[in-house]
Motif scaffolding. Structure first.
Motif, mmCIF file in Angstrom:
data_model
loop_
_atom_site.group_PDB
_atom_site.id
_atom_site.type_symbol
_atom_site.label_atom_id
_atom_site.label_comp_id
_atom_site.label_asym_id
_atom_site.label_seq_id
_atom_site.Cartn_x
_atom_site.Cartn_y
_atom_site.Cartn_z
ATOM 1 N N ILE A 27 -93.141 15.676 -79.282
ATOM 2 C CA ILE A 27 -91.976 14.808 -79.446
ATOM 3 C C ILE A 27 -92.326 13.432 -78.914
ATOM 4 N N GLN A 28 -92.080 12.431 -79.728
ATOM 5 C CA GLN A 28 -92.438 11.059 -79.374
ATOM 6 C C GLN A 28 -91.380 10.412 -78.490
ATOM 7 N N ARG A 29 -91.821 9.529 -77.625
ATOM 8 C CA ARG A 29 -90.903 8.808 -76.748
ATOM 9 C C ARG A 29 -89.885 8.020 -77.580
ATOM 10 N N GLY A 30 -88.616 8.110 -77.184
ATOM 11 C CA GLY A 30 -87.555 7.392 -77.884
ATOM 12 C C GLY A 30 -86.936 8.140 -79.044
ATOM 13 N N GLU A 31 -87.345 9.359 -79.257
ATOM 14 C CA GLU A 31 -86.872 10.152 -80.385
ATOM 15 C C GLU A 31 -85.713 11.060 -79.971
ATOM 16 N N ILE A 32 -84.829 11.364 -80.918
ATOM 17 C CA ILE A 32 -83.836 12.418 -80.728
ATOM 18 C C ILE A 32 -84.282 13.594 -81.589
ATOM 19 N N PHE A 33 -84.631 14.676 -80.929
ATOM 20 C CA PHE A 33 -85.179 15.838 -81.628
ATOM 21 C C PHE A 33 -84.239 17.018 -81.468
ATOM 22 N N GLY A 34 -83.953 17.709 -82.569
ATOM 23 C CA GLY A 34 -83.076 18.869 -82.537
ATOM 24 C C GLY A 34 -83.853 20.160 -82.653
ATOM 25 N N ALA A 169 -63.140 16.285 -82.745
ATOM 26 C CA ALA A 169 -63.078 14.884 -82.319
ATOM 27 C C ALA A 169 -63.968 14.655 -81.107
ATOM 28 N N GLY A 170 -63.952 15.616 -80.170
ATOM 29 C CA GLY A 170 -64.792 15.504 -78.988
ATOM 30 C C GLY A 170 -66.269 15.568 -79.324
ATOM 31 N N VAL A 171 -66.622 16.411 -80.294
ATOM 32 C CA VAL A 171 -68.021 16.508 -80.728
ATOM 33 C C VAL A 171 -68.492 15.176 -81.283
ATOM 34 N N LYS A 172 -67.673 14.579 -82.139
ATOM 35 C CA LYS A 172 -68.035 13.296 -82.746
ATOM 36 C C LYS A 172 -68.268 12.234 -81.667
ATOM 37 N N GLU A 173 -67.370 12.169 -80.699
ATOM 38 C CA GLU A 173 -67.505 11.183 -79.629
ATOM 39 C C GLU A 173 -68.743 11.453 -78.771
ATOM 40 N N PHE A 174 -69.013 12.720 -78.499
ATOM 41 C CA PHE A 174 -70.165 13.074 -77.664
ATOM 42 C C PHE A 174 -71.470 12.710 -78.366
ATOM 43 N N LEU A 175 -71.560 12.998 -79.656
ATOM 44 C CA LEU A 175 -72.782 12.682 -80.403
ATOM 45 C C LEU A 175 -72.977 11.173 -80.532
ATOM 46 N N GLU A 176 -71.892 10.452 -80.703
ATOM 47 C CA GLU A 176 -71.985 8.989 -80.740
ATOM 48 C C GLU A 176 -72.492 8.450 -79.411
ATOM 49 N N LEU A 177 -72.050 9.072 -78.324
ATOM 50 C CA LEU A 177 -72.500 8.670 -76.995
ATOM 51 C C LEU A 177 -74.001 8.915 -76.841
ATOM 52 N N ILE A 178 -74.485 10.073 -77.293
ATOM 53 C CA ILE A 178 -75.915 10.383 -77.224
ATOM 54 C C ILE A 178 -76.719 9.350 -77.996
ATOM 55 N N HIS A 198 -73.835 19.430 -86.401
ATOM 56 C CA HIS A 198 -73.931 18.533 -85.254
ATOM 57 C C HIS A 198 -75.340 17.959 -85.141
ATOM 58 N N VAL A 199 -76.339 18.810 -85.326
ATOM 59 C CA VAL A 199 -77.723 18.365 -85.248
ATOM 60 C C VAL A 199 -78.022 17.329 -86.322
ATOM 61 N N GLN A 200 -77.527 17.583 -87.515
ATOM 62 C CA GLN A 200 -77.810 16.701 -88.644
ATOM 63 C C GLN A 200 -77.253 15.300 -88.415
ATOM 64 N N GLN A 201 -76.161 15.202 -87.683
ATOM 65 C CA GLN A 201 -75.517 13.904 -87.484
ATOM 66 C C GLN A 201 -76.323 12.953 -86.611
ATOM 67 N N PRO A 327 -84.464 6.401 -89.412
ATOM 68 C CA PRO A 327 -83.306 7.269 -89.501
ATOM 69 C C PRO A 327 -83.549 8.327 -90.565
ATOM 70 N N LEU A 328 -83.231 9.591 -90.250
ATOM 71 C CA LEU A 328 -83.632 10.654 -91.135
ATOM 72 C C LEU A 328 -82.473 11.476 -91.690
ATOM 73 N N PHE A 329 -81.419 11.649 -90.926
ATOM 74 C CA PHE A 329 -80.297 12.420 -91.407
ATOM 75 C C PHE A 329 -79.112 11.488 -91.670
ATOM 76 N N GLY A 330 -79.350 10.457 -92.423
ATOM 77 C CA GLY A 330 -78.305 9.471 -92.647
ATOM 78 C C GLY A 330 -78.370 8.380 -91.619
ATOM 79 N N LYS A 331 -77.409 7.504 -91.637
ATOM 80 C CA LYS A 331 -77.398 6.373 -90.713
ATOM 81 C C LYS A 331 -77.086 6.838 -89.303
ATOM 82 N N ARG A 332 -77.772 6.256 -88.336
ATOM 83 C CA ARG A 332 -77.478 6.571 -86.937
ATOM 84 C C ARG A 332 -76.088 6.050 -86.601
#
Length: 334
Positions: A27-34, A169-178, A198-201, A327-332
């Motif tokens: 896993i590369q530095r700066g990446e979000i990996f699921g 709604a909480g999931v959406k906010e949490f993922l946006e925070l990540i 959730h991972v795909q987002q 960006p791989l699963f749509g727009k960040r």
């Protein structure tokens, strides 16, 4: 290329049960990996080996430049870990819980409360900082758990099922925070989950983990292409009438290199293409004098990819493709 996580042939068994089987992952530095897989797939065991909390039977785990087995303390200084089951002192406020964790991490006493309040604000809990943790909702507790991870300013954060039990709604906010934490602080995030949507987002890449084996890693396009070839996008166009000469219509589009297959059934045209050319198809059909009644497009997503690997997991070998930074699963999400 700098890998913040580098796992080589990592193995772990409990008696006759193989929990993790020859895991290779970078896993590369700066990446979000699921890390994606069902319960019992070996995700948590893999994480515990990365943190030096359990020893592998064989193989190596290098995290933040340190051997997780031999230099576990150094790894823990640089990595923040949020397990799937969070625990707080219910009688203490959210802020008091966070200050306590900061002290456990050896932070200087001077300014510790101010720093804790800043972190509470980062995760959206400043207004609830002085309320007892027992009064927090599940979503608020997840945010407090994230605050405890962030308090020591880690280089890498590992989140095990972070959206478990949170409302949509909480999931959406949490993922946006990540996502925003990665953008603003340059954090690397390893997110373990069995929730595909959730991972795909939020993730740049995913690893599909089944029965202790990492079957594949990659972005959505790479995995889709590997499984479905050049038919990954299906565009269905319904005309207002049945075309007079369907064969002629097929002949016109047969020269298009992007089109892998075209089926004409009555007033419906089904295109299977390697890339999304829906606007181009619409323009050409109108130029040919046909009127369009409806258009729909389907692209193989993570649900189909995951299902396909699950269905055929005995036919696939472990495969780690090269890391791609985009960006791989749509727009960040911002």
């Amino acid at each position: 290329m700098e890998f913040i996580i580098d796992l080589q042939n990592l193995c772990k068994s409990y008696g006759s049960h193989i929990a993790v089987d020859k895991l290779n992952l970078q896993i590369q530095r700066g990446e979000i990996f699921g890390l994606l897989g069902p319960n019992g797939a070996g995700k948590t065991t893999s994480i515990l080996m990365m943190l030096g909390l359990t020893e592998p039977d064989s193989g190596s785990a290098t995290v933040c430049g340190h051997d997780a087995g031999r230099e576990a303390i150094e790894v823990k200084r640089k990595v923040g870990y949020m397990p799937d089951n969070l625990g707080f002192y219910p009688q203490l406020t959210g802020l008091e819980n966070l200050v306590y964790i900061a002290r456990l991490n050896g932070m200087a006493e001077k300014g510790i409360a101010e720093h804790a309040r800043d972190v509470m604000e980062t995760v959206g809990l400043r207004a609830a900082a002085d309320k007892p943790a027992s009064s927090y909702s599940r979503g608020m507790k997840q945010r407090l758990g994230l605050a405890e991870v962030l308090i020591k300013a880690p280089e890498l954060i590992i989140l095990d099922e972070p959206t478990l039990g949170i409302d949509p709604a909480g999931v959406k906010e949490f993922l946006e925070l990540i996502s925003s934490l990665r953008e603003e602080q340059g954090l690397t995030v390893l997110l373990s989950s069995h929730h595909l949507h959730h991972v795909q987002q939020v993730c740049d890449r995913v690893g599909i983990f089944v029965e202790g084996k990492l079957l594949a890693t990659g972005d959505l396009d790479t995995l889709s292409s590997r499984l479905f070839g050049n038919t990954g996008i299906e565009t269905l166009i319904r005309l207002t009438r049945i075309p007079e000469d369907g064969e002629a219509l097929t002949g016109i589009f047969s020269t298009w290199p992007e089109i892998n297959n075209l089926t004409v059934t009555g007033d419906r045209l089904q295109f299977n293409t390697a890339q999304d050319i829906t606007p181009k198809l619409i323009r050409r059909i109108i130029e040919l004098g046909e009127d369009i009644q409806a258009v729909s497009r389907k692209q193989y997503g993570l649900d189909e990819i995951y299902g396909k690997y699950f269905e055929n997991n005995t036919n696939f070998k472990v495969d780690n493709e090269s890391i791609k930074r985009r960006p791989l699963f749509g727009k960040r999400q911002k």
